[in-house]
Write an enzyme that holds these catalytic residues in place. Structure first.
Site, PDB file in Angstrom:
ATOM      1  CE  LYS A 136      -3.951   1.803   2.701  1.00  0.00           C
ATOM      2  NZ  LYS A 136      -4.739   1.548   3.935  1.00  0.00           N
ATOM      3  CB  SER A 211      -8.005   3.154   3.382  1.00  0.00           C
ATOM      4  OG  SER A 211      -7.131   2.595   4.356  1.00  0.00           O
ATOM      5  CB  SER A 235      -8.359   0.204   6.100  1.00  0.00           C
ATOM      6  OG  SER A 235      -9.116   1.371   6.296  1.00  0.00           O
TER       7      SER A 235
END
Length: 565
Positions: A136, A211, A235
């Site tokens: 990420k 997320s 997330s």
């Protein structure tokens, strides 16, 4: 380009630069990443198999543990595997918009170094030797961008690799791709002005989650087999669930977080965590075991020195495993596919020796949201707002929802913070009592006996939501507030002929009504259905271990009940 220069240039120009940088990185992959059809179908998951070579498809659809065996035996080289994942990741970007950049030169140089080491020493350099891992974007890589979803942060760069990346690197992995995240990092979707919307590869009208939605879509398309996400309200679990993956939200202070980028650095009201998403449960275990074996607490003192205890299955079988089923949190009723998945799993478990099923009565989950939502932005979202407004970029819909439309977002004085943290601890004590009260007795030394081991529950009020509608966090944020470990796993897929809408249902409240009205079986056709197991704090894998409990359940039930490749 400084933050002021970013504003002067205009956010659109910065976004154009970001996307050109991403596209150029994909353009450097050799052989070239195939073009995709101009008009994409709703479900794009079959497309990679049509455009990649047979060997590339076979490699990229192999589970983490099996790739590691092939690498350790010399059957496959890291260069061969890395090239396959680079091409499939580039293809995933074209299908789901999930990548911020590929790292072909870095990755292939690293792969060659590892291959050369193996050729000389005839053994792997570490437990992750040669394995490509996706990351990420807001987990820092030295000298690379670190924007955390904000246009004004586009030119921020990491001064060093994040602690967790150093551990994985020393274990022998290859970093080859970085993935998208939403503006503010506080969405259960992935939407930013830098890269646009990341969609769900199983149904492009739905969200990939957030997320860590870039990770979810990439791994869902098998552009990665193991990736790194972060979680403060769902997330990791939301993207894992939406894309038919395994994802673990560990208890806080188990895995290192030094080196990531986000607003409100230093805030400890609600602790964000880092964790794995994988195509296999064994991939999750390998990730956790590798990180914790490195004793990260020696460098990051906030971490707890708790070793990873592996292979607990034999202990599970020696006493009945007590699983509590949370069908409904009392605030928002899950959509029909989720209820079906719970029924299918529990029906399989009912006939299994050594497993006891009970219902879990939710304890004031509406109050839990009030508390956690009041602790997310104790500065009244001042830092988030400034990070957005500095560049002049527009607020994304889910940013407006979680900040501007959230009645719990207020500036807190120190006395206010004490009050809400007091409420948090009071709620945690009350929930612990609810769990303790499930015990049937005590041992001679006073330990509880016969208590619930794990909770089986939904990951959300439905499968992957329609874009810009992921507004109910309660099935994931509940466990963030309590700081309980939670493990997501795939079960099935939506079948519009079976998962019919309940037209006679009377909603309990406005949130429930909003969620109920979203459901149309045709709109969610083919979407993965997932569930989660929740354990007690710091029981990620010991005593009543959610990871090994899931392995036991998979063995007894044959989960998952659908294919995702």
């Amino acid at each position: 380009m400084t933050e002021m220069n970013s504003r002067k240039a205009g956010w659109q120009e910065v976004a154009k630069t970001a996307q050109e940088h991403r596209d150029a990185s994909i353009g450097r992959v050799e052989p070239a990443v195939p073009d995709v059809p101009q008009y994409l179908p709703r479900d794009v998951t079959p497309i990679p198999k049509e455009l990649l070579s047979k060997e590339e498809v076979e490699i990229t659809q192999t589970f983490t543990e099996d790739l590691l065996k092939s690498l350790a035996s010399g059957q496959l080289t890291s260069t061969t595997i890395t090239k396959a994942f680079l091409r499939r990741a580039g293809l995933a970007q074209k299908l789901a918009n999930c990548v911020t950049e590929l790292l072909p030169e870095r990755a292939l140089a690293r792969a060659k170094t590892l291959d050369d080491y193996y050729a000389e020493h005839k053994r792997p350099i570490g437990p992750l030797h040669g394995l490509p891992i996706s990351v990420k974007e807001h987990v820092g890589m030295k000298d690379l961008g670190l924007n955390a979803g904000f246009v004004s942060w586009w030119d921020h760069k990491a001064e060093d690799d994040a602690h967790i990346l150093k551990i994985l690197w020393n274990a022998g992995c290859v970093f080859y791709v970085r993935t998208t995240q939403p503006q503010t990092l506080m969405h259960l979707e992935t939407s930013s002005n830098l890269y646009g919307v990341t969609v769900n590869p199983f149904n492009r009208e739905l969200t990939s989650g957030g997320s860590s939605g870039g990770e979810g879509a990439l791994i869902g398309l098998r552009g990665s087999c193991l990736g790194i996400g972060t979680d403060i309200g769902g997330s990791i679990r939301s993207p894992a669930a939406n894309n038919g993956l395994y994802g673990l939200r560990p208890t806080s202070f188990r895995l290192p977080t030094d080196g990531w980028s986000a607003t409100m650095a230093g805030s400890e009201h609600i602790i964000a965590v880092i964790g794995p998403l994988s195509t296999s449960l064994e991939g999750v275990k390998i990730f956790m075991k590798t990180i914790i074996a490195a004793k990260p607490w020696l460098i990051e003192p906030s971490l707890l020195p708790i070793p990873w205890v592996d292979n607990q299955l034999n202990r599970i079988g020696k006493r009945p495993l007590k699983i509590a089923v949370l069908w409904n949190d009392g605030v928002v009723k899950p959509h029909p596919p989720v209820i079906r998945a719970l029924k299918e799993v529990t029906e399989k478990l009912k006939g299994t020796d050594g497993i006891e099923l009970v219902d879990w009565k939710p304890h004031k989950h509406d109050e839990a949201w009030e508390i956690i939502a009041s602790l997310y932005f104790c500065d009244g979202a001042k830092e988030e707002s400034a990070a957005i407004d500095t560049s002049g970029e527009p607020w994304r819909p889910m940013s407006e929802f979680i900040i501007k439309d959230n009645p719990h977002v207020k500036y807190h004085s120190i006395e206010d913070v004490w009050y809400w943290q007091g409420r948090r601890e009071q709620y945690r004590r009350a929930y612990a009592k609810v769990w303790n009260d499930t015990a049937t007795g005590k041992s001679e030394d006073g330990e509880l006996e016969g208590a619930v081991d794990v909770i089986l529950c939904p990951v959300g009020p439905g499968v992957a939501p329609l874009l810009d509608t992921a507004k109910y966090w309660g099935y994931t944020s509940q466990w963030n507030l309590l700081d309980y470990p939670a493990l997501v796993f795939p079960v099935s897929k939506v079948d519009s002929k079976v998962d019919l809408a309940d037209k006679d249902y009377k909603p309990m409240n406005p949130k429930d009504e909003f969620n109920h009205q979203l459901y149309d079986p045709e709109k969610f056709q083919g979407a993965p259905i997932s569930l989660q197991l929740v354990g007690r704090r710091y029981e990620d894998e010991k005593a009543s271990p959610i990871v090994d409990v899931l392995e036991y359940i998979k063995e007894k039930t044959g989960l998952p009940f659908a294919s995702y490749t």
